[in-house]
Design an enzyme around this catalytic site. Structure first.
Site, PDB file in Angstrom:
ATOM      1  N   LYS A 184       5.283  -8.029  -6.397  1.00  0.00           N
ATOM      2  CA  LYS A 184       5.514  -7.263  -5.169  1.00  0.00           C
ATOM      3  C   LYS A 184       4.204  -6.662  -4.668  1.00  0.00           C
ATOM      4  CE  LYS A 184       6.402  -3.059  -3.940  1.00  0.00           C
ATOM      5  NZ  LYS A 184       5.852  -2.945  -2.580  1.00  0.00           N
ATOM      6  N   THR A 238      -0.581   7.375 -10.503  1.00  0.00           N
ATOM      7  CA  THR A 238      -0.121   7.907 -11.786  1.00  0.00           C
ATOM      8  C   THR A 238       1.335   8.363 -11.676  1.00  0.00           C
ATOM      9  OG1 THR A 238      -2.348   8.486 -12.451  1.00  0.00           O
ATOM     10  CG2 THR A 238      -0.574   9.725 -13.498  1.00  0.00           C
ATOM     11  N   GLU A 258      -1.987   0.459 -14.860  1.00  0.00           N
ATOM     12  CA  GLU A 258      -3.353   0.775 -14.413  1.00  0.00           C
ATOM     13  C   GLU A 258      -3.205   1.820 -13.319  1.00  0.00           C
ATOM     14  OE1 GLU A 258      -6.084  -0.407 -15.652  1.00  0.00           O
ATOM     15  OE2 GLU A 258      -5.685  -2.412 -16.450  1.00  0.00           O
ATOM     16  N   CYS A 292      -9.762   2.859  -7.557  1.00  0.00           N
ATOM     17  CA  CYS A 292      -9.292   3.703  -8.657  1.00  0.00           C
ATOM     18  C   CYS A 292     -10.444   4.177  -9.528  1.00  0.00           C
ATOM     19  CB  CYS A 292      -8.282   2.941  -9.492  1.00  0.00           C
ATOM     20  SG  CYS A 292      -8.876   1.311  -9.954  1.00  0.00           S
ATOM     21  N   GLU A 389      -7.408  12.987  -7.191  1.00  0.00           N
ATOM     22  CA  GLU A 389      -7.910  11.740  -6.633  1.00  0.00           C
ATOM     23  C   GLU A 389      -7.730  11.769  -5.114  1.00  0.00           C
ATOM     24  OE1 GLU A 389      -5.658   8.165  -7.596  1.00  0.00           O
ATOM     25  OE2 GLU A 389      -7.554   7.157  -8.018  1.00  0.00           O
TER      26      GLU A 389
HETATM   27  P1  TAP Z   1       1.609   3.634  -5.334  1.00  0.00           P
HETATM   28  O1  TAP Z   1       2.229   4.454  -4.300  1.00  0.00           O
HETATM   29  O2  TAP Z   1       1.868   3.969  -6.755  1.00  0.00           O
HETATM   30  O3  TAP Z   1       2.043   2.146  -5.030  1.00  0.00           O
HETATM   31  C1  TAP Z   1       1.705   1.046  -5.852  1.00  0.00           C
HETATM   32  C2  TAP Z   1       2.768  -0.024  -5.733  1.00  0.00           C
HETATM   33  O4  TAP Z   1       3.994   0.458  -6.300  1.00  0.00           O
HETATM   34  C3  TAP Z   1       3.110  -0.404  -4.298  1.00  0.00           C
HETATM   35  O5  TAP Z   1       3.414  -1.772  -4.241  1.00  0.00           O
HETATM   36  C4  TAP Z   1       4.334   0.464  -4.036  1.00  0.00           C
HETATM   37  O6  TAP Z   1       5.123   0.005  -2.976  1.00  0.00           O
HETATM   38  C5  TAP Z   1       5.045   0.354  -5.353  1.00  0.00           C
HETATM   39  N1  TAP Z   1       6.011   1.423  -5.622  1.00  0.00           N
HETATM   40  C6  TAP Z   1       6.134   2.632  -4.990  1.00  0.00           C
HETATM   41  N2  TAP Z   1       7.141   3.335  -5.561  1.00  0.00           N
HETATM   42  C7  TAP Z   1       7.633   2.574  -6.564  1.00  0.00           C
HETATM   43  C8  TAP Z   1       8.672   2.766  -7.543  1.00  0.00           C
HETATM   44  N3  TAP Z   1       9.372   3.887  -7.603  1.00  0.00           N
HETATM   45  N4  TAP Z   1       8.918   1.776  -8.427  1.00  0.00           N
HETATM   46  C9  TAP Z   1       8.184   0.644  -8.418  1.00  0.00           C
HETATM   47  N5  TAP Z   1       7.207   0.404  -7.526  1.00  0.00           N
HETATM   48  C10 TAP Z   1       6.919   1.357  -6.608  1.00  0.00           C
HETATM   49  O7  TAP Z   1       0.028   3.600  -5.218  1.00  0.00           O
HETATM   50  P2  TAP Z   1      -0.797   3.240  -3.913  1.00  0.00           P
HETATM   51  O8  TAP Z   1      -0.802   4.393  -3.007  1.00  0.00           O
HETATM   52  O9  TAP Z   1      -0.336   1.950  -3.388  1.00  0.00           O
HETATM   53  O10 TAP Z   1      -2.242   2.995  -4.566  1.00  0.00           O
HETATM   54  C11 TAP Z   1      -3.120   4.016  -4.802  1.00  0.00           C
HETATM   55  C12 TAP Z   1      -3.152   4.366  -6.285  1.00  0.00           C
HETATM   56  O11 TAP Z   1      -3.346   3.209  -7.093  1.00  0.00           O
HETATM   57  C13 TAP Z   1      -4.284   5.272  -6.615  1.00  0.00           C
HETATM   58  O12 TAP Z   1      -3.844   6.342  -7.388  1.00  0.00           O
HETATM   59  C14 TAP Z   1      -5.238   4.391  -7.415  1.00  0.00           C
HETATM   60  O13 TAP Z   1      -6.045   5.074  -8.306  1.00  0.00           O
HETATM   61  C15 TAP Z   1      -4.328   3.448  -8.076  1.00  0.00           C
HETATM   62  N6  TAP Z   1      -5.023   2.221  -8.411  1.00  0.00           N
HETATM   63  C16 TAP Z   1      -5.321   1.996  -9.699  1.00  0.00           C
HETATM   64  C17 TAP Z   1      -6.006   0.854 -10.061  1.00  0.00           C
HETATM   65  C18 TAP Z   1      -6.335   0.636 -11.489  1.00  0.00           C
HETATM   66  S1  TAP Z   1      -6.884  -0.794 -11.897  1.00  0.00           S
HETATM   67  N7  TAP Z   1      -6.175   1.568 -12.379  1.00  0.00           N
HETATM   68  C19 TAP Z   1      -6.356  -0.082  -9.100  1.00  0.00           C
HETATM   69  C20 TAP Z   1      -6.024   0.165  -7.776  1.00  0.00           C
HETATM   70  C21 TAP Z   1      -5.333   1.329  -7.452  1.00  0.00           C
HETATM   71  P3  TAP Z   1       4.775   0.558  -1.496  1.00  0.00           P
HETATM   72  O14 TAP Z   1       3.483  -0.039  -1.131  1.00  0.00           O
HETATM   73  O15 TAP Z   1       5.825   0.062  -0.651  1.00  0.00           O
HETATM   74  O16 TAP Z   1       4.753   2.046  -1.612  1.00  0.00           O
END
Ligand code: TAP
Length: 477
Positions: A184, A238, A258, A292, A389
């Protein structure tokens, strides 16, 4: 205050990509209609609607998991590794051949500068498929004993900051090990995952080995909670990572998470300062700081702080913010209105808490989501901009006097994904690196990625490793 202006993307770059008005889900090797609901994906640089994309519900997710299970049982898990490798090599080569198209589409849907998507993201995506293709017939050396077996069906959920690269990190090792996947993509960046689905068709990948279900958080929830998946691989915040850990608790699903980070980039007084300035800029402004492992906390030794900040401000004044499709752009668009609101909110809090805010003069387009490169000085460890963050082009500067104070401040975070150390002394690099609680420590460089290196965090940055041989262990039993 500079005046806002209208920005229209260069028409010739748009002609490279074929964006359809609407997209279905990729299940069992074909694009199929979702069961009715859909959402819009937009260009964050213009707010223009790019396409209407199907939103998978529980029934759609169930169909995708069943397709993946059939492909696993009947084809993929039975195929010799050397044959699986051929498909992965083919996918890698098609990614290279269609690299321009992938890079332009990534920049349009995500907002990142084309020089990054073209020179960093897409080549690294191809490199991951090449690298893991090479492992597919050598899995007895993968660290899981002489007869490793795949886990089954992997449910993979990825964020919007590196849509294609996160897809490659998830799909390449899973397939090399003989698993099938349901992935997804993030709601705001589904288009390159759907283009990748077309690449799977072009490579004649057996139907059902890769399935792409687009949607929002509910789709991700349906996927990770589905009883038919054997492995959850998640990259994202997180907060959502913790929710996923709760969802799978008590099941025998394997999980890798991650999550977020708040990396310290530590500059000692003997560091080559011009080189360090480049590393600081890459560390926090690459990909608009939507990284991240971004070096979002600059820890600088007090005796060189003034000189370093002078150089850094001069360098920041040369950064070009604007059109993601312009090859000279350094900082593109912020990925979404929500993310822009969060960056603004935390920056305003930084100011209200007493830190000194500075940005170079910079014009941004009237429409779209933009934020200038921003520096906060006089930041203390208690400030929210030093603890949370921000995931944007915002750098918090703290100072230290001794190496032990630097390590103590660097480790004063619930995260532990990455860190940077700048010094001429090799012995200091080794000592400080061993004392930092971070999954990756870069020395005299920052944000370097390679498919052969494992990547992952400590503490609230998650668990499990992706990349390298360690990345295979997460997909084998
Ligand atoms: P999230 O809001 O956590 O979204 C990540 C993914 O999870 C998206 O596809 C999201 O869908 C989905 N999602 C949301 N709620 C969910 C649930 N309850 N159950 C299962 N999946 C769900 O993060 P983001 O805003 O997209 O990304 C930013 C974060 O990612 C930052 O904190 C960053 O540090 C972290 N990040 C970490 C890494 C590594 S390698 N550690 C790499 C990149 C990013 P939607 O898009 O529809 O919300």
């Amino acid at each position: 205050m500079p005046s806002p202006f209208e920005y229209a993307p260069a028409p010739e770059s748009r002609s490279i990509v074929d964006i359809k008005p609407s997209y279905g889900l990729f299940i069992g090797g074909a694009f199929v209609d979702g069961r009715g609901k859909s959402f819009k994906t937009i260009n964050p640089a213009t707010e223009e609607v790019l396409a209407e994309v199907a939103e998978a519900d529980e029934v759609d997710v169930d169909a995708a998991v069943k397709a993946a299970r059939r492909a696993y049982d009947k084809v993929w898990s039975r195929m010799p590794g050397r044959e699986r490798a051929k498909y992965l090599y083919r996918i890698a080569r098609i990614i290279q051949e269609r690299g321009r198209e992938l890079a332009v589409l990534e920049s349009i849907d995500n907002g990142k500068p084309i020089k990054e998507s073209r020179d960093v993201d897409v080549p690294t995506v191809a490199a991951h498929f090449f690298y893991y293709a090479g492992w597919a017939d050598k899995l007895e050396y993968a660290g899981r004993g002489p007869n490793p077996r795949p886990l089954g069906v992997a449910g993979q959920v990825i964020p919007w900051n590196f849509p294609l690269l996160m897809l490659a990190w998830k799909i390449a090792p899973a397939l090399a090990c003989g698993n099938t996947v349901v992935l997804k993509p993030a709601e705001t960046t589904p288009l390159t995952a759907l283009l990748f689905a077309g690449i799977c068709q072009q490579a004649d990948l057996p139907p059902g080995v890769v399935n792409i279900v687009t949607g929002a958080g509910g789709t991700g929830q349906a996927l990770v909670g589905h009883p038919g998946i054997d492995k959850v691989a998640f990259t994202g915040s997180t907060e959502v990572g913790k929710a996923i850990a709760r969802t799978v608790a008590g099941t025998d699903k394997k999980v890798t998470l991650e999550l977020g980070g708040k990396a310290a980039n530590i500059v000692f007084d003997d560091a080559p300062l011009d080189q360090a300035v480049e590393g600081i800029v890459t560390g926090i402004f690459f990909n608009q700081g939507h990284v991240c492992c971004a070096g979002s906390r600059l820890l600088v030794q007090e005796s060189i702080a003034e000189e370093l900040l002078g150089k850094l401000k001069r360098r920041m004044s040369t950064l070009r913010v604007g059109d993601p499709l312009d090859k000279n752009t350094d900082i593109g668009a912020i990925n979404s209105a929500e993310q822009l609101a969060r960056i603004r909110e935390l920056s305003d809090i930084g100011e209200a808490e007493g830190a000194g805010r500075w940005s170079p003069e910079c014009e941004v387009p009237q429409h779209g989501f933009w934020f200038p490169p921003t520096l906060f000085t006089g930041v203390s460890q208690a400030h929210r901009i030093a603890r949370e963050e921000i995931f944007g082009p915002v750098l918090s500067v703290l100072t230290f006097r001794t190496p032990s104070e630097a390590v103590e401040k660097a480790n004063n975070t619930p995260y532990g994904l990455s860190a940077g150390v700048w010094t001429e002394k090799g012995s200091r690099i080794l000592k400080v690196a061993s004392e930092l609680r971070a999954g990756v420590v870069w020395a005299n460089t920052f944000n370097k990625f390679d498919p052969t290196s494992p990547f992952g965090g400590y503490q609230e940055s998650g668990y499990g490793r992706e990349g390298g041989r360690h990345g295979l262990e997460a997909y084998l039993k």
